[in-house]
Design an enzyme around this catalytic site. Structure first.
Site, PDB file in Angstrom:
ATOM      1  N   THR A   1      36.348  53.481  30.557  1.00 34.03           N
ATOM      2  CA  THR A   1      36.564  52.136  30.031  1.00 34.03           C
ATOM      3  C   THR A   1      35.541  51.782  28.957  1.00 34.03           C
ATOM      4  O   THR A   1      34.436  52.345  28.947  1.00 34.03           O
ATOM      5  CB  THR A   1      36.449  51.133  31.200  1.00 34.03           C
ATOM      6  OG1 THR A   1      36.433  49.809  30.681  1.00 34.03           O
ATOM      7  CG2 THR A   1      35.162  51.330  32.006  1.00 34.03           C
ATOM      8  N   ASP A   2      35.897  50.811  28.118  1.00 37.44           N
ATOM      9  CA  ASP A   2      34.928  50.335  27.113  1.00 37.44           C
ATOM     10  C   ASP A   2      33.789  49.544  27.761  1.00 37.44           C
ATOM     11  O   ASP A   2      32.748  49.330  27.138  1.00 37.44           O
ATOM     12  CB  ASP A   2      35.634  49.490  26.034  1.00 37.44           C
ATOM     13  CG  ASP A   2      36.367  48.266  26.575  1.00 37.44           C
ATOM     14  OD1 ASP A   2      36.359  48.030  27.792  1.00 37.44           O
ATOM     15  OD2 ASP A   2      36.966  47.531  25.756  1.00 37.44           O
ATOM     16  N   GLU A   3      33.976  49.101  29.027  1.00 38.47           N
ATOM     17  CA  GLU A   3      32.962  48.244  29.654  1.00 38.47           C
ATOM     18  C   GLU A   3      31.632  48.965  29.859  1.00 38.47           C
ATOM     19  O   GLU A   3      30.602  48.323  30.042  1.00 38.47           O
ATOM     20  CB  GLU A   3      33.465  47.707  31.002  1.00 38.47           C
ATOM     21  CG  GLU A   3      34.733  46.914  30.855  1.00 38.47           C
ATOM     22  CD  GLU A   3      35.015  45.946  31.998  1.00 38.47           C
ATOM     23  OE1 GLU A   3      34.132  45.734  32.844  1.00 38.47           O
ATOM     24  OE2 GLU A   3      36.119  45.402  32.018  1.00 38.47           O
TER      25      GLU A   3
ATOM     26  N   TYR B   1      31.230  47.367  38.643  1.00 36.98           N
ATOM     27  CA  TYR B   1      32.360  48.210  38.221  1.00 36.98           C
ATOM     28  C   TYR B   1      31.950  49.105  37.055  1.00 36.98           C
ATOM     29  O   TYR B   1      32.104  50.335  37.107  1.00 36.98           O
ATOM     30  CB  TYR B   1      33.561  47.327  37.825  1.00 36.98           C
ATOM     31  CG  TYR B   1      34.603  48.066  37.001  1.00 36.98           C
ATOM     32  CD1 TYR B   1      35.372  49.085  37.565  1.00 36.98           C
ATOM     33  CD2 TYR B   1      34.809  47.760  35.648  1.00 36.98           C
ATOM     34  CE1 TYR B   1      36.313  49.783  36.791  1.00 36.98           C
ATOM     35  CE2 TYR B   1      35.745  48.443  34.888  1.00 36.98           C
ATOM     36  CZ  TYR B   1      36.496  49.461  35.460  1.00 36.98           C
ATOM     37  OH  TYR B   1      37.416  50.142  34.710  1.00 36.98           O
TER      38      TYR B   1
ATOM     39  N   LYS C   1      31.576  53.212  36.723  1.00 38.23           N
ATOM     40  CA  LYS C   1      32.333  54.030  35.763  1.00 38.23           C
ATOM     41  C   LYS C   1      31.358  54.803  34.862  1.00 38.23           C
ATOM     42  O   LYS C   1      31.581  55.972  34.552  1.00 38.23           O
ATOM     43  CB  LYS C   1      33.256  53.155  34.904  1.00 38.23           C
ATOM     44  CG  LYS C   1      34.433  52.542  35.634  1.00 38.23           C
ATOM     45  CD  LYS C   1      35.440  53.549  36.165  1.00 38.23           C
ATOM     46  CE  LYS C   1      36.227  54.254  35.088  1.00 38.23           C
ATOM     47  NZ  LYS C   1      37.302  55.110  35.663  1.00 38.23           N
TER      48      LYS C   1
HETATM   49  P1  NAD Z   1      44.586  50.234  39.229  1.00 35.70           P
HETATM   50  O1  NAD Z   1      43.600  49.497  40.069  1.00 35.70           O
HETATM   51  O2  NAD Z   1      45.861  49.561  38.837  1.00 35.70           O
HETATM   52  O3  NAD Z   1      45.009  51.602  39.947  1.00 35.70           O
HETATM   53  C1  NAD Z   1      44.063  52.420  40.569  1.00 35.70           C
HETATM   54  C2  NAD Z   1      44.820  53.460  41.384  1.00 35.70           C
HETATM   55  O4  NAD Z   1      43.833  54.321  41.994  1.00 35.70           O
HETATM   56  C3  NAD Z   1      45.648  52.864  42.519  1.00 35.70           C
HETATM   57  O5  NAD Z   1      46.901  53.474  42.571  1.00 35.70           O
HETATM   58  C4  NAD Z   1      44.839  53.176  43.775  1.00 35.70           C
HETATM   59  O6  NAD Z   1      45.631  53.332  44.933  1.00 35.70           O
HETATM   60  C5  NAD Z   1      44.170  54.485  43.372  1.00 35.70           C
HETATM   61  N1  NAD Z   1      42.913  54.708  44.116  1.00 35.70           N
HETATM   62  C6  NAD Z   1      41.895  53.843  44.303  1.00 35.70           C
HETATM   63  N2  NAD Z   1      40.942  54.405  45.075  1.00 35.70           N
HETATM   64  C7  NAD Z   1      41.367  55.667  45.373  1.00 35.70           C
HETATM   65  C8  NAD Z   1      40.824  56.738  46.114  1.00 35.70           C
HETATM   66  N3  NAD Z   1      39.637  56.631  46.743  1.00 35.70           N
HETATM   67  N4  NAD Z   1      41.529  57.895  46.195  1.00 35.70           N
HETATM   68  C9  NAD Z   1      42.734  58.025  45.571  1.00 35.70           C
HETATM   69  N5  NAD Z   1      43.310  57.031  44.893  1.00 35.70           N
HETATM   70  C10 NAD Z   1      42.632  55.850  44.769  1.00 35.70           C
HETATM   71  O7  NAD Z   1      43.774  50.709  37.939  1.00 35.70           O
HETATM   72  P2  NAD Z   1      44.224  50.795  36.416  1.00 35.70           P
HETATM   73  O8  NAD Z   1      44.028  49.468  35.784  1.00 35.70           O
HETATM   74  O9  NAD Z   1      45.521  51.469  36.325  1.00 35.70           O
HETATM   75  O10 NAD Z   1      43.071  51.766  35.855  1.00 35.70           O
HETATM   76  C11 NAD Z   1      43.222  53.171  35.941  1.00 35.70           C
HETATM   77  C12 NAD Z   1      41.995  53.828  35.340  1.00 35.70           C
HETATM   78  O11 NAD Z   1      41.850  53.432  33.977  1.00 35.70           O
HETATM   79  C13 NAD Z   1      40.687  53.448  36.031  1.00 35.70           C
HETATM   80  O12 NAD Z   1      39.877  54.600  36.071  1.00 35.70           O
HETATM   81  C14 NAD Z   1      40.087  52.388  35.130  1.00 35.70           C
HETATM   82  O13 NAD Z   1      38.692  52.398  35.228  1.00 35.70           O
HETATM   83  C15 NAD Z   1      40.563  52.855  33.770  1.00 35.70           C
HETATM   84  N6  NAD Z   1      40.743  51.809  32.743  1.00 35.70           N
HETATM   85  C16 NAD Z   1      41.479  50.692  33.021  1.00 35.70           C
HETATM   86  C17 NAD Z   1      41.693  49.753  32.002  1.00 35.70           C
HETATM   87  C18 NAD Z   1      42.518  48.506  32.233  1.00 35.70           C
HETATM   88  O14 NAD Z   1      42.572  47.642  31.365  1.00 35.70           O
HETATM   89  N7  NAD Z   1      43.205  48.368  33.361  1.00 35.70           N
HETATM   90  C19 NAD Z   1      41.134  49.947  30.726  1.00 35.70           C
HETATM   91  C20 NAD Z   1      40.370  51.104  30.501  1.00 35.70           C
HETATM   92  C21 NAD Z   1      40.196  52.039  31.510  1.00 35.70           C
HETATM   93  O1  DAU Z   2      37.934  46.559  29.131  1.00 41.34           O
HETATM   94  C1  DAU Z   2      38.612  47.406  30.012  1.00 41.34           C
HETATM   95  C2  DAU Z   2      38.620  46.796  31.386  1.00 41.34           C
HETATM   96  O2  DAU Z   2      39.551  45.719  31.328  1.00 41.34           O
HETATM   97  C3  DAU Z   2      39.017  47.774  32.483  1.00 41.34           C
HETATM   98  O3  DAU Z   2      38.039  48.782  32.563  1.00 41.34           O
HETATM   99  C4  DAU Z   2      39.138  47.051  33.832  1.00 41.34           C
HETATM  100  O4  DAU Z   2      39.595  47.961  34.820  1.00 41.34           O
HETATM  101  C5  DAU Z   2      40.127  45.931  33.672  1.00 41.34           C
HETATM  102  O5  DAU Z   2      40.202  45.199  34.871  1.00 41.34           O
HETATM  103  C6  DAU Z   2      39.729  45.002  32.529  1.00 41.34           C
HETATM  104  O6  DAU Z   2      38.521  44.270  32.855  1.00 41.34           O
HETATM  105  P1  DAU Z   2      38.359  42.715  32.506  1.00 41.34           P
HETATM  106  O7  DAU Z   2      37.329  42.158  33.407  1.00 41.34           O
HETATM  107  O8  DAU Z   2      38.177  42.505  31.049  1.00 41.34           O
HETATM  108  O9  DAU Z   2      39.859  42.204  32.901  1.00 41.34           O
HETATM  109  P2  DAU Z   2      40.366  40.909  33.693  1.00 41.34           P
HETATM  110  O10 DAU Z   2      41.847  40.893  33.562  1.00 41.34           O
HETATM  111  O11 DAU Z   2      39.781  40.829  35.059  1.00 41.34           O
HETATM  112  O12 DAU Z   2      39.756  39.717  32.837  1.00 41.34           O
HETATM  113  C7  DAU Z   2      40.051  39.572  31.448  1.00 41.34           C
HETATM  114  C8  DAU Z   2      39.253  38.376  30.949  1.00 41.34           C
HETATM  115  O13 DAU Z   2      39.799  37.189  31.531  1.00 41.34           O
HETATM  116  C9  DAU Z   2      37.788  38.400  31.341  1.00 41.34           C
HETATM  117  O14 DAU Z   2      37.023  37.854  30.287  1.00 41.34           O
HETATM  118  C10 DAU Z   2      37.710  37.492  32.561  1.00 41.34           C
HETATM  119  C11 DAU Z   2      38.814  36.481  32.304  1.00 41.34           C
HETATM  120  N1  DAU Z   2      39.497  35.953  33.508  1.00 41.34           N
HETATM  121  C12 DAU Z   2      40.008  36.855  34.387  1.00 41.34           C
HETATM  122  C13 DAU Z   2      40.669  36.439  35.532  1.00 41.34           C
HETATM  123  C14 DAU Z   2      41.210  37.429  36.525  1.00 41.34           C
HETATM  124  C15 DAU Z   2      39.641  34.600  33.710  1.00 41.34           C
HETATM  125  O15 DAU Z   2      39.189  33.769  32.868  1.00 41.34           O
HETATM  126  N2  DAU Z   2      40.281  34.178  34.829  1.00 41.34           N
HETATM  127  C16 DAU Z   2      40.796  35.037  35.766  1.00 41.34           C
HETATM  128  O16 DAU Z   2      41.367  34.585  36.789  1.00 41.34           O
END
Ligand code: NAD
Ligand code: DAU
Length: 377
Positions: A134-136, A183, A187
């Protein structure tokens, strides 16, 4: 490469990657390995579950013995690792689960892959361990007035209203890691382990760091699906702080396309940033989502703006994320396929057309989790 494990394939991004690989590569055996935590849902893959090149295995990535056995039984050539605990708010409440899955789970996969691949006559030849990050991990960027700051590229994703950048600096592949949340710290740690396995043992690894994804099948605890669901039920929309934090948004299918490109054509030991130069303030996204839901539900314009509720800010809330994906665009020719406004329209429409999916995932447990979280705010 023929036998590929995709971890976390029942989650949001993973399900899009599994679908793309199963449909595009009938000659590959795709194994979706997932523990099915609250975030994993096999309903995300109903359309491909009967395909002959697809198999689901329920497994915890921390179970070293089980994964080592699977590597041998299935003669695994490639691993695309997405399984993780992914929600920042949950990591603030329960950091141990994040260290266990994201750090120890990744290390467990690396060690099992190393033992298996090193036991083969060809060793690492034709093998690949691709870690999705992730970019975080890069921390947070300064925010300034966007007037006149052009991003290095104008992509299809950023060709709509909000294409300007909210600061002069971006996250580059060379940016030093500086994670702030449990988190992102977990990562970052897992990224370091992946690179260490290349540098120490010569494992062919790749790491990518992507910006915020949005689209179908995202668990409604993340901003966009949570708010769509709340608007639908006329429930309050909890905006953290002033709603001015900036995130860089990419349609999930474009992330899956990037993963496909990088898995096949990316250079071993390299890092690629994935993003569409598409920065938005939370409050602007929220207003766009409200307007889109209202229009699609036939409610009067602005009918649900009153749901916006400013609540206490997230602890350690990062101000701005902005990915520079020039390397990926120039070296591998990837670019986003969707303009952001089109992507949001498609996304809102998908959730409103799939109310049954939304109702199924928003279980009683999920509701009480949030009720506890917002107590006292
Ligand atoms: P998600 O939470 O929707 O899905 C995570 C999946 O991993 C689920 O299916 C869960 O059951 C599985 N999982 C969790 N713990 C596990 C374990 N111990 N063993 C096996 N499976 C397990 O997540 P997502 O948003 O789809 O993110 C997927 C990946 O991409 C993550 O590594 C996250 O850090 C990365 N990522 C997410 C975003 C985003 O915006 N969502 C952006 C950049 C990177
Ligand atoms: O940048 C990539 C990341 O983006 C991924 O690595 C993470 O897995 C993914 O969850 C996401 O993280 P964020 O924290 O940016 O996403 P989230 O949807 O939780 O929040 C987006 C923005 O909105 C953040 O600034 C917090 C704000 N927010 C979020 C929620 C859930 C609110 O203001 N209210 C809310 O209820």
């Amino acid at each position: 490469m023929k036998n590929i494990v995709i971890t976390g394939g029942a989650g949001f991004i993973g399900s899009h990657v599994v679908r793309l690989f199963v449909n595009k590569y009938p000659e590959y055996n795709i194994i979706n390995l997932d523990k099915l935590t609250y975030a994993g849902n096999l309903a995300n893959l109903k359309d491909i579950e009967d395909k002959p090149n697809y198999k689901f295995v329920r497994m915890d990535i921390c179970d070293f013995d089980a994964f080592y056995q699977l590597m041998q039984d299935e003669k695994i050539d490639g691993i695309i690792h997405l399984a993780a605990e992914s929600h920042v708010d949950r990591s603030i409440k329960d950091p141990f689960t994040f260290a266990r899955t994201n750090v120890m789970g990744t290390l467990s996969l690396l060690q099992a892959a190393k033992l298996y691949w090193e036991s083969l006559p060809e060793k690492y030849e034709g093998k690949r361990f691709y870690h999705i990050s992730t970019d975080e991990v890069y921390g947070a960027l300064e925010m300034t007035d966007p007037d006149g700051i052009e991003p290095p590229f104008t992509t299809k994703a950023s060709s709509g209203k909000h294409h300007l950048a909210y600061g002069k600096d971006f996250f580059y592949e060379t940016t030093k890691y500086n994670p702030h949340s449990p988190y992102s710290a977990s990562k970052a740690s897992s990224d370091h382990f992946v690179r260490a396995f290349h540098d120490t043992y010569g494992m062919p690894t790749i790491v990518t760091n992507c910006s915020n994804n949005y689209g179908p099948y995202q668990f409604p605890e993340k901003l966009i699906p949570l708010f769509i669901n709340n608007i639908r039920h006329r429930k309050p929309l909890p905006v953290y702080g002033k709603g001015e934090n900036v995130r860089d948004w990419l349609y999930v299918v474009d992330h899956a396309r990037a993963i496909d490109t990088i898995f096949h054509n990316g250079k071993v030991a390299e890092t690629y940033n994935i993003g569409g130069f598409n920065e938005w303030k939370n409050i602007d996204i929220i207003k766009t989502v409200i307007a889109t839901v209202d229009r699609l539900l036939g409610r009067p314009e602005g009918a649900d703006l009153d749901l916006i509720t400013y609540v206490t800010d997230r602890l350690g809330h990062d101000a701005r994320y902005a990915i520079d994906s020039t390397k990926l665009q120039k070296e591998l020719g990837w670019e986003p396929s969707l303009q952001f406004e089109e992507g949001i329209e498609k996304t809102v429409k998908w959730y409103l057309d799939n109310e049954e999916w939304l109702d199924n995932v928003t279980s009683g447990d999920y509701q009480s989790y949030y009720e506890n979280m917002y107590k006292g705010r």
